[in-house]
Write a protein that holds these residues in place. Structure first.
Motif, PDB file in Angstrom:
ATOM      1  N   UNK A  73      -9.360 -18.041 -16.623  1.00  0.00           N
ATOM      2  CA  UNK A  73     -10.290 -16.999 -17.035  1.00  0.00           C
ATOM      3  C   UNK A  73     -11.451 -16.970 -16.047  1.00  0.00           C
ATOM      4  N   UNK A  74     -11.652 -15.861 -15.298  1.00  0.00           N
ATOM      5  CA  UNK A  74     -12.722 -15.822 -14.289  1.00  0.00           C
ATOM      6  C   UNK A  74     -14.099 -16.090 -14.858  1.00  0.00           C
ATOM      7  N   UNK A  75     -14.398 -15.558 -16.030  1.00  0.00           N
ATOM      8  CA  UNK A  75     -15.718 -15.794 -16.626  1.00  0.00           C
ATOM      9  C   UNK A  75     -15.930 -17.256 -16.962  1.00  0.00           C
ATOM     10  N   UNK A  76     -14.893 -17.865 -17.555  1.00  0.00           N
ATOM     11  CA  UNK A  76     -15.021 -19.281 -17.895  1.00  0.00           C
ATOM     12  C   UNK A  76     -15.097 -20.133 -16.636  1.00  0.00           C
ATOM     13  N   UNK A  77     -14.337 -19.754 -15.583  1.00  0.00           N
ATOM     14  CA  UNK A  77     -14.376 -20.505 -14.335  1.00  0.00           C
ATOM     15  C   UNK A  77     -15.760 -20.446 -13.705  1.00  0.00           C
ATOM     16  N   UNK A  78     -16.391 -19.259 -13.710  1.00  0.00           N
ATOM     17  CA  UNK A  78     -17.741 -19.111 -13.160  1.00  0.00           C
ATOM     18  C   UNK A  78     -18.744 -19.943 -13.952  1.00  0.00           C
ATOM     19  N   UNK A  79     -18.609 -19.918 -15.285  1.00  0.00           N
ATOM     20  CA  UNK A  79     -19.525 -20.702 -16.123  1.00  0.00           C
ATOM     21  C   UNK A  79     -19.365 -22.192 -15.845  1.00  0.00           C
ATOM     22  N   UNK A  80     -18.095 -22.602 -15.645  1.00  0.00           N
ATOM     23  CA  UNK A  80     -17.847 -24.016 -15.371  1.00  0.00           C
ATOM     24  C   UNK A  80     -18.458 -24.427 -14.034  1.00  0.00           C
ATOM     25  N   UNK A  81     -18.362 -23.578 -13.033  1.00  0.00           N
ATOM     26  CA  UNK A  81     -18.915 -23.899 -11.711  1.00  0.00           C
ATOM     27  C   UNK A  81     -20.437 -24.003 -11.748  1.00  0.00           C
ATOM     28  N   UNK A  82     -21.088 -23.151 -12.542  1.00  0.00           N
ATOM     29  CA  UNK A  82     -22.554 -23.218 -12.635  1.00  0.00           C
ATOM     30  C   UNK A  82     -23.025 -24.521 -13.253  1.00  0.00           C
ATOM     31  N   UNK A  83     -22.149 -25.194 -13.977  1.00  0.00           N
ATOM     32  CA  UNK A  83     -22.509 -26.479 -14.573  1.00  0.00           C
ATOM     33  C   UNK A  83     -22.154 -27.624 -13.638  1.00  0.00           C
ATOM     34  N   UNK A  84     -20.978 -27.534 -13.022  1.00  0.00           N
ATOM     35  CA  UNK A  84     -20.480 -28.648 -12.218  1.00  0.00           C
ATOM     36  C   UNK A  84     -21.287 -28.833 -10.932  1.00  0.00           C
ATOM     37  N   UNK A  85     -21.601 -27.723 -10.240  1.00  0.00           N
ATOM     38  CA  UNK A  85     -22.284 -27.824  -8.937  1.00  0.00           C
ATOM     39  C   UNK A  85     -23.640 -28.523  -9.047  1.00  0.00           C
TER      40      UNK A  85
ATOM     41  N   UNK B 111     -23.062 -32.294  -9.617  1.00  0.00           N
ATOM     42  CA  UNK B 111     -22.596 -32.997  -8.415  1.00  0.00           C
ATOM     43  C   UNK B 111     -23.740 -33.169  -7.414  1.00  0.00           C
ATOM     44  N   UNK B 112     -24.540 -32.114  -7.243  1.00  0.00           N
ATOM     45  CA  UNK B 112     -25.679 -32.204  -6.313  1.00  0.00           C
ATOM     46  C   UNK B 112     -26.669 -33.274  -6.761  1.00  0.00           C
ATOM     47  N   UNK B 113     -26.936 -33.337  -8.052  1.00  0.00           N
ATOM     48  CA  UNK B 113     -27.852 -34.356  -8.567  1.00  0.00           C
ATOM     49  C   UNK B 113     -27.341 -35.758  -8.328  1.00  0.00           C
ATOM     50  N   UNK B 114     -26.045 -35.959  -8.504  1.00  0.00           N
ATOM     51  CA  UNK B 114     -25.450 -37.276  -8.271  1.00  0.00           C
ATOM     52  C   UNK B 114     -25.574 -37.669  -6.808  1.00  0.00           C
ATOM     53  N   UNK B 115     -25.332 -36.710  -5.911  1.00  0.00           N
ATOM     54  CA  UNK B 115     -25.442 -36.997  -4.472  1.00  0.00           C
ATOM     55  C   UNK B 115     -26.864 -37.401  -4.107  1.00  0.00           C
ATOM     56  N   UNK B 116     -27.857 -36.692  -4.641  1.00  0.00           N
ATOM     57  CA  UNK B 116     -29.262 -37.013  -4.357  1.00  0.00           C
ATOM     58  C   UNK B 116     -29.606 -38.406  -4.855  1.00  0.00           C
ATOM     59  N   UNK B 117     -29.167 -38.740  -6.065  1.00  0.00           N
ATOM     60  CA  UNK B 117     -29.464 -40.061  -6.627  1.00  0.00           C
ATOM     61  C   UNK B 117     -28.830 -41.172  -5.802  1.00  0.00           C
TER      62      UNK B 117
END
Length: 265
Positions: free
Chosen positions: A209-221, A224-230
């Motif tokens: 589902x494109x909408x669900x995929x977009x929503x999932x990416x807005x959470x995952x990115x 992941x960025x926060x983990x890399x910074x830490x």
């Protein structure tokens, strides 16, 4: 011929015409399954006969049933209330033409052409191929019969004589409820099919589902960025706290040794 006989012959002729006009034969079809029951829907209320292929097999007289053929003992029944005959424990050789001849009131003879079929085998469904765009479902039975795929009242696929029938379900129908029907002229058996269950719940997974995929990416990115910074901050802290002081101490020790060696010389 005397003139007196002419009126009498006229009366007899009219009587025969009236009786023949009242006697009619209506042909109807009946179907049944082996081991089942069939009720002939034409009553004999007080007096009449039931015939099979022109042979009298049962007589109703004074509201009592007299079975004339042994093979129908305990199989042929007559209801005193409704006046209907019921044949139980059907066999394939019970197929044929039955006549109901009622002798009360208007004389009529109704014929029923009975066809006895084998019971319909129960259908089973399994998936064949599954992809993100389609899903193939196979409906099968143990013996040849009429197989049909339905969506609501719409026939999607049908075969009049088959042991299996394939249906390709497109992605837009993954959430639909289908049914596979095995049937013959006497009965049918239906198996409801939940496409979501058979095809792996395509609609319930966000990857399709494109909408669900977009929503999932807005959470995952961001996560992941926060983990890399830490991780980067932790590495910098460890390096600055534990690795640099050792390096400074070694350099100091090296300088002192050199001064000591100069003093000796």
């Amino acid at each position: 011929m005397s003139p007196a006989m002419e009126p009498r012959r006229t009366i007899i002729f009219l009587f025969l015409v009236i009786r023949l006009s009242e006697t009619e034969e209506v042909k109807k079809n009946l179907t049944g399954t082996v081991g089942g029951n069939i009720t002939i829907p034409d009553p004999v209320v007080e007096r009449g006969f039931l015939l099979y292929k022109g042979k009298n097999i049962a007589l109703v007289n004074k509201r009592e049933l007299d079975i004339l053929e042994d093979i129908y003992m305990n199989r042929l029944h007559w209801d005193q209330t409704t006046g209907l005959f019921t044949l139980t424990g059907l066999k394939k050789n019970d197929s044929g033409v039955y006549y109901v001849d009622s002798k009360k009131g208007r004389t009529s003879t109704t014929s029923y052409d009975l066809l006895v079929f084998d019971p319909v085998p129960s259908p089973a469904v399994k998936k064949q191929n599954v992809s993100s765009e389609s899903c193939s479902l196979l409906c099968s039975v143990a013996e040849e019969t009429t197989l049909s795929w339905y969506k609501d009242e719409e026939i999607l696929n049908q075969s009049s004589s088959a042991v299996s029938l394939l249906l390709s379900v497109q992605e837009q129908d993954f959430s639909s409820s289908l049914r596979c029907v095995a049937s013959n002229p006497a009965e049918k058996k239906t198996l409801p099919v939940d496409v979501t269950t058979f095809c792996g719940g395509k609609k319930s997974r966000g990857s399709d589902n494109p909408d669900q995929r977009h929503h999932l990416m807005t959470i995952v990115i961001p996560v992941v960025a926060g983990v890399v910074v830490l991780v980067g901050l932790a590495a910098w802290f460890i390096r600055s706290k534990y690795l640099n002081p050792k390096k400074t101490t070694s350099q100091a020790q090296g300088s002192g040794g050199q001064r000591f060696r100069r003093a000796v010389y």
